[in-house]
Design a protein around this motif. Structure first.
Motif, PDB file in Angstrom:
ATOM      1  N   GLY A   1      18.398  -0.065   4.697  1.00  0.00           N
ATOM      2  CA  GLY A   1      18.123   1.293   5.159  1.00  0.00           C
ATOM      3  C   GLY A   1      19.402   2.041   5.502  1.00  0.00           C
ATOM      4  O   GLY A   1      19.585   3.206   5.123  1.00  0.00           O
ATOM      5  N   VAL A   2      20.302   1.374   6.221  1.00  0.00           N
ATOM      6  CA  VAL A   2      21.592   1.984   6.564  1.00  0.00           C
ATOM      7  C   VAL A   2      22.391   2.299   5.299  1.00  0.00           C
ATOM      8  O   VAL A   2      23.019   3.359   5.174  1.00  0.00           O
ATOM      9  N   LEU A   3      22.374   1.380   4.316  1.00  0.00           N
ATOM     10  CA  LEU A   3      23.132   1.580   3.074  1.00  0.00           C
ATOM     11  C   LEU A   3      22.627   2.795   2.302  1.00  0.00           C
ATOM     12  O   LEU A   3      23.416   3.661   1.874  1.00  0.00           O
TER      13      LEU A   3
ATOM     14  N   PHE B   1       0.831  -1.210   0.000  1.00  0.00           N
ATOM     15  CA  PHE B   1       0.000   0.000   0.000  1.00  0.00           C
ATOM     16  C   PHE B   1       0.865   1.260   0.000  1.00  0.00           C
ATOM     17  O   PHE B   1       0.612   2.217  -0.739  1.00  0.00           O
ATOM     18  N   THR B   2       1.913   1.277   0.853  1.00  0.00           N
ATOM     19  CA  THR B   2       2.814   2.436   0.925  1.00  0.00           C
ATOM     20  C   THR B   2       3.515   2.652  -0.413  1.00  0.00           C
ATOM     21  O   THR B   2       3.688   3.784  -0.875  1.00  0.00           O
ATOM     22  N   TYR B   3       3.931   1.562  -1.057  1.00  0.00           N
ATOM     23  CA  TYR B   3       4.596   1.669  -2.356  1.00  0.00           C
ATOM     24  C   TYR B   3       3.654   2.278  -3.395  1.00  0.00           C
ATOM     25  O   TYR B   3       4.026   3.214  -4.126  1.00  0.00           O
TER      26      TYR B   3
ATOM     27  N   PHE C   1      11.793   1.461   5.766  1.00  0.00           N
ATOM     28  CA  PHE C   1      10.453   0.889   5.868  1.00  0.00           C
ATOM     29  C   PHE C   1      10.253  -0.287   4.911  1.00  0.00           C
ATOM     30  O   PHE C   1       9.680  -1.309   5.272  1.00  0.00           O
ATOM     31  N   GLY C   2      10.747  -0.121   3.679  1.00  0.00           N
ATOM     32  CA  GLY C   2      10.472  -1.143   2.664  1.00  0.00           C
ATOM     33  C   GLY C   2      11.474  -2.267   2.595  1.00  0.00           C
ATOM     34  O   GLY C   2      11.132  -3.376   2.178  1.00  0.00           O
TER      35      GLY C   2
ATOM     36  N   ILE D   1       7.515  -7.218  -3.935  1.00  0.00           N
ATOM     37  CA  ILE D   1       7.411  -5.809  -3.568  1.00  0.00           C
ATOM     38  C   ILE D   1       8.757  -5.208  -3.194  1.00  0.00           C
ATOM     39  O   ILE D   1       9.047  -4.047  -3.505  1.00  0.00           O
ATOM     40  N   ARG D   2       9.638  -5.967  -2.536  1.00  0.00           N
ATOM     41  CA  ARG D   2      10.940  -5.421  -2.128  1.00  0.00           C
ATOM     42  C   ARG D   2      11.835  -5.130  -3.336  1.00  0.00           C
ATOM     43  O   ARG D   2      12.639  -4.194  -3.306  1.00  0.00           O
TER      44      ARG D   2
END
Length: 589
Positions: free
Chosen positions: A130-132, A29-31, A123-124, A80-81
């Motif tokens: 996320g760190v990268l 949904f966020t995507y 988040f995704g 999705i990822r």
């Protein structure tokens, strides 16, 4: 605001209802929302670049790609990822191009876009990615600040009294706060997911343990019941004293009632785990109705109630393909309830052919009574597990409250629905229709419904059939020997799987009746060993599993385990006779 949130949730549920995992649904949904808003921003910005063909082409390609990926994401949430990766890489590429190649520098809008990249990556994609992505975006900002003279754009929109490095410190602090907040959030998500996985593994182990326990308890309960009901049938068949036979029929009814209760509890467990399955075998509806209602007539007469069985005479002329055990359970539960809740008047069980075609028949079943009836506001609730029409019913009449819930589920498994008409203090009528496929063959026996001994044990000889009975329960052995004597069979016996193998090595048999739960070596292990023998006359012997187990895995894989067929305990003697008759016929042909 609340109304907007409710509409957003409704839209999300409508478009993504097929995605069961809540985290994947939230990611998808966020995507979709992020891509949709990005396209909206492009539409708003595009008129300002009407003379820039290159930008227009880039925006068009990005928009078309985004729409395509949105459609793919909604249909393939497992990918999705990957779509997050693609979107983030495009976004980072756009930022790098804008900052370094187009020399737009870093401004408040760019900082917001940096933050969006970091937020979406955490988040995704989780902590590591996320760190990268955070390091990548912050690295771009650092490189720009070190090697560019355009950093003044950062403070263009800030109050003039705030020094440059103070503004930088505030921005960096905000980014650190955002990154650590997202990092902590993702750690909590990952920990929760790991705990959920561990709990699911524990739950599966508990469910397996429960299934094993129920299978063992089923065997321990059904095996003695097999002897009680079987020997009672033998006594009724042999005894000429009608007064004694009435007592024996009451004994048989009590045994069968206990069996129905055990079946209800076990079937409810299967319903709960969605493992209840239907069997497809030919049977005659008229015979089944008479068998089911035979013992109930005695119970009704004890309460001075009439018990009528009305069956369409056309049903004696053909067999149908279905699950006779489940249909018996439905009718037995409904008729037993009718007797339980009726004090004056009686019960009528009806089975009518309402549509007769070459390959299928539609049958209308109904059970009517003149009992206490059911209030209108309770007529839906009574089909729920453990629910009865009122609290004092359980105290006055007894029962588990499972019967009608199981009836509803079994009728649904037949592709039908149970219906109810009832008036308090006047009675109830339960009815349903089932469409059966017809079983085409020439019947050698067409027995009318009114035949008094439709439950009588067949006396047709099976002389010459060589039988090895593998059974460790002495009462079951006693019952089986008495039953075989009626059919002129003298079986050999073995108390466990190893004895079965030893007996087979010494003698030739046409069929082995193999109990599954035996000491030393169980029936499954013994069957596997027999099938591995080199001598085909031994390895191909017909093995019929006699099992009181309720394990769906065993029942479903009975052929793969090496058995030719199986019969559940307690069984009807005539069902065993029918199977043995086919084996004898094959041996003689």
């Amino acid at each position: 605001m609340e109304d907007f949130s409710r509409k957003a949730i409704t839209l999300r549920s409508y478009f993504l209802h097929h995605i069961k995992d809540p985290i994947t649904r939230a990611l998808t949904f966020t995507y979709l929302l992020s891509v949709s808003l990005t396209i909206l921003k492009i539409i708003v910005i595009l008129p300002h670049f009407s003379n820039d063909t290159f930008r227009i082409v880039v925006f068009a390609v990005v928009s078309a790609t985004a729409i395509f990926l949105c459609a793919r994401a909604a249909k393939g949430p497992h990918l999705i990822r990957r779509y997050y990766h693609f979107g983030l890489m495009v976004y980072v590429g756009y930022l790098a191009t804008s900052i370094f190649l187009l020399s737009k520098g870093i401004n408040i809008s760019t900082l917001q876009e940096f933050y969006l990249v970091i937020m979406w990556s955490f988040f995704g994609l989780g902590i590591h990615w996320g760190v990268l992505y955070a390091a990548l975006t912050i690295g771009m900002a650092v490189v720009f600040l070190v090697y560019s003279n355009q950093s003044i754009t950062i403070i263009d929109l800030l109050p003039p009294h705030i020094p440059f490095w103070t503004a930088i410190f505030v921005i960096i602090t905000n980014f650190i706060l955002a990154i650590f907040s997202l990092y902590t959030y993702q750690r909590a998500i990952a920990k929760t997911s790991a705990e959920k996985t561990a709990l699911n593994k524990q739950l599966n182990k508990l469910l397996d343990a429960k299934t094993d326990f129920l299978s063992t308890m089923s065997h321990e309960l059904r095996t003695p019941l097999n002897s009680v009901i079987g020997i009672t049938n033998l006594l009724i068949d042999e005894n000429k004293d009608e007064s004694q036979n009435e007592d024996l029929r009451n004994l048989r009814f009590s045994g069968e009632s206990l069996l129905v209760l055990i079946n209800d509890i076990l079937d409810f467990q299967k319903m709960d785990s969605h493992k209840l399955e239907m069997e497809l075998i030919p049977f005659n509806l008229s015979d089944l109705l008479e068998d089911t209602c035979g013992s109930l007539k005695t119970k009704a007469s004890e309460k001075k109630l009439y018990f009528e069985v009305s069956s369409d005479p056309r049903l004696t002329s053909f067999e149908v393909i279905g699950d006779p055990t489940r249909l018996t359970q439905i009718l037995f539960n409904l008729a037993s309830n009718a007797i339980k809740f009726t004090e004056v008047g009686g019960i009528k069980v009806s089975c009518q052919l309402i549509n007769d075609e070459d390959n299928q028949a539609t049958i209308h079943f109904s059970v009517e009574d003149t009992g206490i009836g059911i209030a209108t506001d309770q007529q839906t609730a009574i089909f729920e597990p453990f629910i009865q029409a009122s609290r004092n019913i359980s105290r006055k009449f007894g029962g588990t409250g499972l019967g009608l819930a199981i009836v509803k589920h079994l009728v649904n498994l037949h592709g039908s629905a149970i219906h109810l008409k009832s008036t308090q203090n006047m009675g109830s009528s339960f009815y349903f229709d089932i469409v059966y496929k017809k079983y085409h063959r020439n019947l050698t026996l067409q027995r009318p419904l009114s035949t008094p001994n439709s439950r009588a044990i067949s006396k047709e000889s099976l002389k010459g059939l060589r039988v090895l009975l593998a059974e460790d329960n002495q009462m079951s052995i006693l019952f089986m020997k008495k039953l075989f004597a009626k059919w002129e069979i003298e079986p050999d016996t073995a108390a466990n799987g190893q004895e079965t193998i030893d007996k087979l090595a010494q003698h030739a048999y046409d069929v082995i009746l193999m109990d599954l739960h035996m000491p030393v070596m169980n029936g499954i292990e013994a069957t596997a060993y027999i099938r591995s023998l080199q001598d085909p006359s031994k390895s191909r012997v017909h093995i019929l599993a006699l099992t009181a187990s309720v394990s769906d895995e065993i029942i479903a894989n009975i052929k793969l385990l090496g058995f030719d067929d199986y019969l559940g305990k307690p069984f009807r003697p005539n069902d065993l006779h029918h199977k043995l008759e086919k084996i004898l016929r094959n041996q003689l042909s």
